[in-house]
Motif scaffolding. Structure first.
Motif, PDB file in Angstrom:
ATOM      1  N   LEU A  77       0.795  -1.222   0.000  1.00 18.71           N
ATOM      2  CA  LEU A  77       0.000   0.000   0.000  1.00 18.71           C
ATOM      3  C   LEU A  77       0.831   1.278   0.000  1.00 18.71           C
ATOM      4  O   LEU A  77       0.495   2.230  -0.707  1.00 18.71           O
ATOM      5  CB  LEU A  77      -0.959   0.002   1.190  1.00 18.71           C
ATOM      6  N   VAL A  78       1.898   1.329   0.813  1.00 18.40           N
ATOM      7  CA  VAL A  78       2.610   2.596   0.977  1.00 18.40           C
ATOM      8  C   VAL A  78       4.112   2.528   0.747  1.00 18.40           C
ATOM      9  O   VAL A  78       4.777   3.550   0.812  1.00 18.40           O
ATOM     10  CB  VAL A  78       2.343   3.199   2.381  1.00 18.40           C
ATOM     11  N   GLY A  79       4.674   1.370   0.525  1.00 17.77           N
ATOM     12  CA  GLY A  79       6.112   1.280   0.289  1.00 17.77           C
ATOM     13  C   GLY A  79       6.843   0.591   1.420  1.00 17.77           C
ATOM     14  O   GLY A  79       6.281   0.311   2.477  1.00 17.77           O
ATOM     15  N   GLU A  80       8.132   0.360   1.169  1.00 19.41           N
ATOM     16  CA  GLU A  80       8.901  -0.470   2.098  1.00 19.41           C
ATOM     17  C   GLU A  80       9.256   0.236   3.409  1.00 19.41           C
ATOM     18  O   GLU A  80       9.125  -0.339   4.481  1.00 19.41           O
ATOM     19  CB  GLU A  80      10.175  -0.967   1.433  1.00 19.41           C
ATOM     20  N   ARG A  81       9.705   1.477   3.342  1.00 23.94           N
ATOM     21  CA  ARG A  81      10.122   2.164   4.570  1.00 23.94           C
ATOM     22  C   ARG A  81       8.947   2.370   5.537  1.00 23.94           C
ATOM     23  O   ARG A  81       9.067   2.034   6.718  1.00 23.94           O
ATOM     24  CB  ARG A  81      10.793   3.486   4.242  1.00 23.94           C
ATOM     25  N   PRO A  82       7.803   2.886   5.081  1.00 27.44           N
ATOM     26  CA  PRO A  82       6.665   2.983   6.012  1.00 27.44           C
ATOM     27  C   PRO A  82       6.179   1.612   6.496  1.00 27.44           C
ATOM     28  O   PRO A  82       5.678   1.489   7.615  1.00 27.44           O
ATOM     29  CB  PRO A  82       5.580   3.692   5.201  1.00 27.44           C
ATOM     30  N   ALA A  83       6.348   0.592   5.663  1.00 31.97           N
ATOM     31  CA  ALA A  83       5.953  -0.758   6.068  1.00 31.97           C
ATOM     32  C   ALA A  83       6.825  -1.258   7.208  1.00 31.97           C
ATOM     33  O   ALA A  83       6.331  -1.891   8.147  1.00 31.97           O
ATOM     34  CB  ALA A  83       6.029  -1.712   4.879  1.00 31.97           C
ATOM     35  N   ILE A  85       8.318   0.617   9.415  1.00 27.62           N
ATOM     36  CA  ILE A  85       7.940   1.392  10.601  1.00 27.62           C
ATOM     37  C   ILE A  85       6.643   0.868  11.196  1.00 27.62           C
ATOM     38  O   ILE A  85       6.531   0.678  12.409  1.00 27.62           O
ATOM     39  CB  ILE A  85       7.838   2.890  10.257  1.00 27.62           C
ATOM     40  N   SER A  86       5.652   0.613  10.345  1.00 28.85           N
ATOM     41  CA  SER A  86       4.365   0.118  10.861  1.00 28.85           C
ATOM     42  C   SER A  86       4.503  -1.270  11.472  1.00 28.85           C
ATOM     43  O   SER A  86       3.903  -1.553  12.517  1.00 28.85           O
ATOM     44  CB  SER A  86       3.304   0.122   9.761  1.00 28.85           C
ATOM     45  N   ALA A  87       5.286  -2.139  10.852  1.00 29.63           N
ATOM     46  CA  ALA A  87       5.492  -3.477  11.407  1.00 29.63           C
ATOM     47  C   ALA A  87       6.238  -3.395  12.740  1.00 29.63           C
ATOM     48  O   ALA A  87       5.916  -4.125  13.685  1.00 29.63           O
ATOM     49  CB  ALA A  87       6.256  -4.355  10.422  1.00 29.63           C
ATOM     50  N   PHE A  88       7.207  -2.502  12.824  1.00 31.35           N
ATOM     51  CA  PHE A  88       7.936  -2.323  14.082  1.00 31.35           C
ATOM     52  C   PHE A  88       7.010  -1.816  15.176  1.00 31.35           C
ATOM     53  O   PHE A  88       7.017  -2.335  16.298  1.00 31.35           O
ATOM     54  CB  PHE A  88       9.107  -1.359  13.876  1.00 31.35           C
ATOM     55  N   LEU A  89       6.207  -0.804  14.864  1.00 26.38           N
ATOM     56  CA  LEU A  89       5.280  -0.259  15.862  1.00 26.38           C
ATOM     57  C   LEU A  89       4.252  -1.300  16.293  1.00 26.38           C
ATOM     58  O   LEU A  89       3.886  -1.366  17.461  1.00 26.38           O
ATOM     59  CB  LEU A  89       4.595   0.992  15.320  1.00 26.38           C
ATOM     60  N   PHE A  90       3.795  -2.100  15.350  1.00 27.29           N
ATOM     61  CA  PHE A  90       2.863  -3.177  15.680  1.00 27.29           C
ATOM     62  C   PHE A  90       3.528  -4.200  16.597  1.00 27.29           C
ATOM     63  O   PHE A  90       2.925  -4.675  17.560  1.00 27.29           O
ATOM     64  CB  PHE A  90       2.371  -3.844  14.397  1.00 27.29           C
TER      65      PHE A  90
END
Length: 163
Positions: A77-83, A85-90
């Motif tokens: 959906l948004v690219g590798e870098r935001p992915a 970050i979101s996976a880390f935060l999750f």
């Protein structure tokens, strides 16, 4: 203390019943005990303590797999870098970690829901039916799954409208 959540004891008892072939008491907690019963069928522990530990391990493994599924969805959906970050935060979110150690149905609910969303955003339209099936299973796992079902439904309408 065997479990930190009283629901986990109910899931343990139901999973042991399912593992022994007793499907007479199918309630609204069907998915998680059925998944656990698959693992319980292959082991024979002398006490509930070992079954409880196995439930916790399975729950933590499911939560760990969910991190990679979330990464894959957000990468699409948004690219590798935001992915990342979101996976880390999750992964470091305290409620996710805590629910993983409680041996309750939230980790399997999250995994099924995210896999359903993954299938609906996939370019291959053959997976749309599977997305609806998994959205229904997530709805069966927890009533909050209705939001996943409607998300899949709206996504399909958007894809049809674009074509």
């Amino acid at each position: 203390m065997l479990f930190r959540s009283p629901d986990a004891l109910v899931y343990l008892i139901e999973a042991l019943q399912f593992a022994n072939g007793d499907f007479n008491d199918l309630g609204n907690r069907f998915v998680w005990p059925l998944l656990l019963s698959f693992f319980f069928h292959f082991v024979n522990f002398p006490s509930y303590f070992e079954y409880a530990n196995l439930m916790k391990v399975i729950s933590v493994i499911i939560s760990s797999v969910t991190i990679f599924v979330l990464f894959t969805i957000t990468k699409k959906l948004v690219g590798e870098r935001p992915a990342l970050i979101s996976a880390f935060l999750f992964a470091i979110e305290p409620n996710i970690i805590e629910n993983s150690t409680f041996a309750i149905r939230e980790p399997v609910f999250l995994l099924i829901g995210l896999v359903s969303i993954y299938f609906v955003i996939n370019k291959n339209t053959r997976f749309i039916a599977l997305a609806f099936v998994l959205a229904g299973v997530s709805w069966d796992t927890r009533i909050n799954g209705i939001a996943i079902f409607f998300t899949v439904l709206i996504s399909v309408f958007i894809r049809i409208k674009e074509k």
